[in-house]
Design an enzyme around this catalytic site. Structure first.
Site, short mmCIF file in Angstrom:
data_model
loop_
_atom_site.label_atom_id
_atom_site.label_comp_id
_atom_site.label_asym_id
_atom_site.label_seq_id
_atom_site.Cartn_x
_atom_site.Cartn_y
_atom_site.Cartn_z
N ASP A 8 0.87 -1.16 0.00
CA ASP A 8 0.00 0.00 0.00
C ASP A 8 0.92 1.22 0.00
OD1 ASP A 8 -2.47 1.52 0.42
OD2 ASP A 8 -1.68 1.86 2.43
N LEU A 9 0.42 2.38 -0.43
CA LEU A 9 1.27 3.57 -0.49
C LEU A 9 0.97 4.54 0.65
CD1 LEU A 9 1.27 4.22 -4.36
CD2 LEU A 9 3.02 3.08 -2.98
N ASP A 10 -0.20 5.19 0.60
CA ASP A 10 -0.52 6.22 1.59
C ASP A 10 -0.51 5.66 3.00
OD1 ASP A 10 -0.92 7.89 -0.56
OD2 ASP A 10 -3.10 7.76 -0.51
N ASP A 32 -1.34 -0.38 5.99
CA ASP A 32 -1.67 0.17 7.31
C ASP A 32 -3.11 -0.08 7.72
OD1 ASP A 32 -3.29 3.09 6.91
OD2 ASP A 32 -2.19 2.34 5.17
#
Length: 236
Positions: A17-19, A188
């Site tokens: 995942d990025l954000d 997250d």
């Protein structure tokens, strides 16, 4: 901290995942929303609608087109056009101001600098695994310093339904010609990342550093509190 809730099977793909996984996205989104709002508030009649106007239009857009929830970029663009149309702007004015407001948002949205230690971590992991990104967000990865770190980047809306739906995980496995259990997904969010990976047959790592509340009650295969705990998986 690293905690194993289940034994990890051999894997060849690390999916990120990025954000809020590889960088803190909260101040970035806050700045992007402010940039958009500053543009809109300078237009006649917009600021008079009050601080709830944007959210009201956003909810209306989702009612009109429920599929927008899987594509946050199109949801924002549709909401902009709806909000401006309701204020009596002409079609040409709506098109101009919606584009300008979105560009103000997008420019600030991509004002990201991933820390050097995270970049080094990714480089080290890439010597042992294929790295990909699977994100529900609308960040333009080519505009900041993650642009060359992944073999594949899949984004909700552009490439399929948002996590926890299986589409993006399915597409990753098909593109890379691996089974889904070969993918270890790190994120997250219990609700999107862990639930999506678990339900799809991928393996999951929960980065538990957000102090957030989630609805999903399932366990990640692995729980970490710092992204650098992933060095545990580097083969000697």
């Amino acid at each position: 901290m690293i905690r194993f809730n289940r034994a990890i099977r051999p894997f060849s793909i690390m999916s990120f995942d990025l954000d809020d996984t590889l960088y803190n996205n909260h101040p970035i989104i806050k700045a992007a929303v402010s940039a958009q709002q500053n543009y809109l508030n300078a237009l006649p009649r917009y600021q008079e609608q009050g601080p709830q106007y944007w959210q009201q239009c956003r909810q209306l857009a989702a009612l009109q087109q429920p599929e927008l929830k899987d594509n946050v970029t199109q949801w924002r663009k549709h909401t902009l056009r709806l909000a401006l149309s309701k204020l009596g702007f002409t079609e040409q004015e709506v098109a101009l101001h919606a584009s300008n407001a979105y560009n103000a948002f997008a420019d600030a949205r991509s004002n990201i600098v991933v820390s050097d230690d995270v970049l080094v971590l990714l480089d080290n992991l890439a010597q042992h695994f294929t790295l990909i990104a699977i994100t529900n967000g609308n960040v333009e990865i080519e505009r900041f310093n993650l642009h060359n770190k992944f073999e594949l980047v899949l984004q909700a809306g552009m490439h399929g339904k948002a996590k926890p739906h299986s589409t993006l995980f399915d597409k990753a496995a098909a593109h890379l010609k691996v089974t889904k259990s070969d993918i270890l997904h790190i994120g997250d969010s219990l609700d999107t990342d862990v639930q999506g990976a678990n339900n799809t047959g991928c393996q999951s790592v929960w980065l538990n550093d957000q102090n957030a509340k989630y609805d999903y009650k399932g366990l990640a295969d692995v729980e970490i509190t710092n992204i650098h705990a992933l060095t545990h998986f580097i083969r000697s």
